[in-house]
Design a protein around this motif. Structure first.
Motif, PDB file in Angstrom:
ATOM      1  N   ALA A  33       0.826  -1.215   0.000  1.00  0.00           N
ATOM      2  CA  ALA A  33       0.000   0.000   0.000  1.00  0.00           C
ATOM      3  C   ALA A  33       0.856   1.260   0.000  1.00  0.00           C
ATOM      4  O   ALA A  33       0.480   2.275  -0.599  1.00  0.00           O
ATOM      5  CB  ALA A  33      -0.931  -0.010   1.209  1.00  0.00           C
ATOM      6  N   MET A  34       2.011   1.202   0.641  1.00  0.00           N
ATOM      7  CA  MET A  34       2.881   2.384   0.681  1.00  0.00           C
ATOM      8  C   MET A  34       3.471   2.702  -0.683  1.00  0.00           C
ATOM      9  O   MET A  34       3.903   3.815  -0.936  1.00  0.00           O
ATOM     10  CB  MET A  34       4.012   2.181   1.693  1.00  0.00           C
ATOM     11  N   ARG A  35       3.435   1.744  -1.587  1.00  0.00           N
ATOM     12  CA  ARG A  35       3.988   1.960  -2.918  1.00  0.00           C
ATOM     13  C   ARG A  35       2.920   2.290  -3.950  1.00  0.00           C
ATOM     14  O   ARG A  35       3.220   2.499  -5.117  1.00  0.00           O
ATOM     15  CB  ARG A  35       4.773   0.732  -3.345  1.00  0.00           C
ATOM     16  N   ALA A  36       1.678   2.354  -3.528  1.00  0.00           N
ATOM     17  CA  ALA A  36       0.589   2.681  -4.450  1.00  0.00           C
ATOM     18  C   ALA A  36       0.686   4.149  -4.856  1.00  0.00           C
ATOM     19  O   ALA A  36       1.082   4.994  -4.062  1.00  0.00           O
ATOM     20  CB  ALA A  36      -0.759   2.413  -3.774  1.00  0.00           C
ATOM     21  N   PRO A  37       0.341   4.465  -6.105  1.00  0.00           N
ATOM     22  CA  PRO A  37       0.389   5.862  -6.534  1.00  0.00           C
ATOM     23  C   PRO A  37      -0.558   6.715  -5.701  1.00  0.00           C
ATOM     24  O   PRO A  37      -1.675   6.300  -5.393  1.00  0.00           O
ATOM     25  CB  PRO A  37      -0.082   5.817  -7.985  1.00  0.00           C
ATOM     26  N   ASP A  38      -0.125   7.893  -5.334  1.00  0.00           N
ATOM     27  CA  ASP A  38      -0.989   8.746  -4.526  1.00  0.00           C
ATOM     28  C   ASP A  38      -1.439   9.995  -5.278  1.00  0.00           C
ATOM     29  O   ASP A  38      -2.253  10.748  -4.784  1.00  0.00           O
ATOM     30  CB  ASP A  38      -0.323   9.108  -3.194  1.00  0.00           C
ATOM     31  N   HIS A  39      -0.914  10.267  -6.437  1.00  0.00           N
ATOM     32  CA  HIS A  39      -1.305  11.364  -7.320  1.00  0.00           C
ATOM     33  C   HIS A  39      -1.225  12.746  -6.687  1.00  0.00           C
ATOM     34  O   HIS A  39      -1.340  13.728  -7.373  1.00  0.00           O
ATOM     35  CB  HIS A  39      -2.712  11.147  -7.886  1.00  0.00           C
ATOM     36  N   GLY A  40      -1.094  12.827  -5.378  1.00  0.00           N
ATOM     37  CA  GLY A  40      -0.982  14.118  -4.728  1.00  0.00           C
ATOM     38  C   GLY A  40       0.352  14.265  -4.019  1.00  0.00           C
ATOM     39  O   GLY A  40       0.593  15.239  -3.332  1.00  0.00           O
ATOM     40  N   ARG A  41       1.189  13.248  -4.188  1.00  0.00           N
ATOM     41  CA  ARG A  41       2.499  13.231  -3.539  1.00  0.00           C
ATOM     42  C   ARG A  41       2.377  13.494  -2.041  1.00  0.00           C
ATOM     43  O   ARG A  41       3.008  14.373  -1.481  1.00  0.00           O
ATOM     44  CB  ARG A  41       3.438  14.221  -4.201  1.00  0.00           C
ATOM     45  N   LEU A  42       1.508  12.725  -1.435  1.00  0.00           N
ATOM     46  CA  LEU A  42       1.209  12.892  -0.020  1.00  0.00           C
ATOM     47  C   LEU A  42       2.053  11.993   0.867  1.00  0.00           C
ATOM     48  O   LEU A  42       1.781  11.868   2.045  1.00  0.00           O
ATOM     49  CB  LEU A  42      -0.277  12.614   0.237  1.00  0.00           C
ATOM     50  N   ARG A  43       3.040  11.335   0.314  1.00  0.00           N
ATOM     51  CA  ARG A  43       3.880  10.449   1.111  1.00  0.00           C
ATOM     52  C   ARG A  43       4.605  11.221   2.176  1.00  0.00           C
ATOM     53  O   ARG A  43       4.854  12.396   1.995  1.00  0.00           O
ATOM     54  CB  ARG A  43       4.867   9.730   0.214  1.00  0.00           C
ATOM     55  N   TRP A  45       3.064   7.709   3.723  1.00  0.00           N
ATOM     56  CA  TRP A  45       1.775   7.195   4.163  1.00  0.00           C
ATOM     57  C   TRP A  45       1.828   6.915   5.653  1.00  0.00           C
ATOM     58  O   TRP A  45       2.872   6.635   6.209  1.00  0.00           O
ATOM     59  CB  TRP A  45       1.442   5.891   3.435  1.00  0.00           C
TER      60      TRP A  45
END
Length: 89
Positions: A33-43, A45
């Protein structure tokens, strides 16, 4: 099976039941899940894992907050809110 095939053939169970994933399986799921794209660069996670009595307590707190927000809520709705996390595994 490649990732696209896995996504296209995925099915969700109707209702989750015990046993919950063990620590090793949970770690694998959270790593993925931590490697899933977030599209908002919210890392990075952040995940919160609730088990056992902690789930029941959070359900109680959610129901209490609902009761304060809607004092005339019928008891069946309040009970469903209180038990909502007990149904999730």
């Amino acid at each position: 099976m490649d990732a696209l095939e896995a996504l296209l053939t995925r099915r969700s169970p109707g209702r989750l039941t015990d046993p919950a994933p063990d620590d090793a399986a949970l770690k694998t799921m959270l790593d993925a899940a931590m490697r899933a794209p977030d599209h908002g660069r919210l890392r990075p996670w952040r995940f919160i894992v609730l088990r056992g009595e902690a789930r029941a307590r959070l359900g109680d707190l959610m129901a209490e907050a609902m009761r304060r927000r809607e004092p005339d809520m019928p008891d069946p709705a309040w009970r469903r809110a209180r038990q909502s996390l007990a149904r999730a595994v």
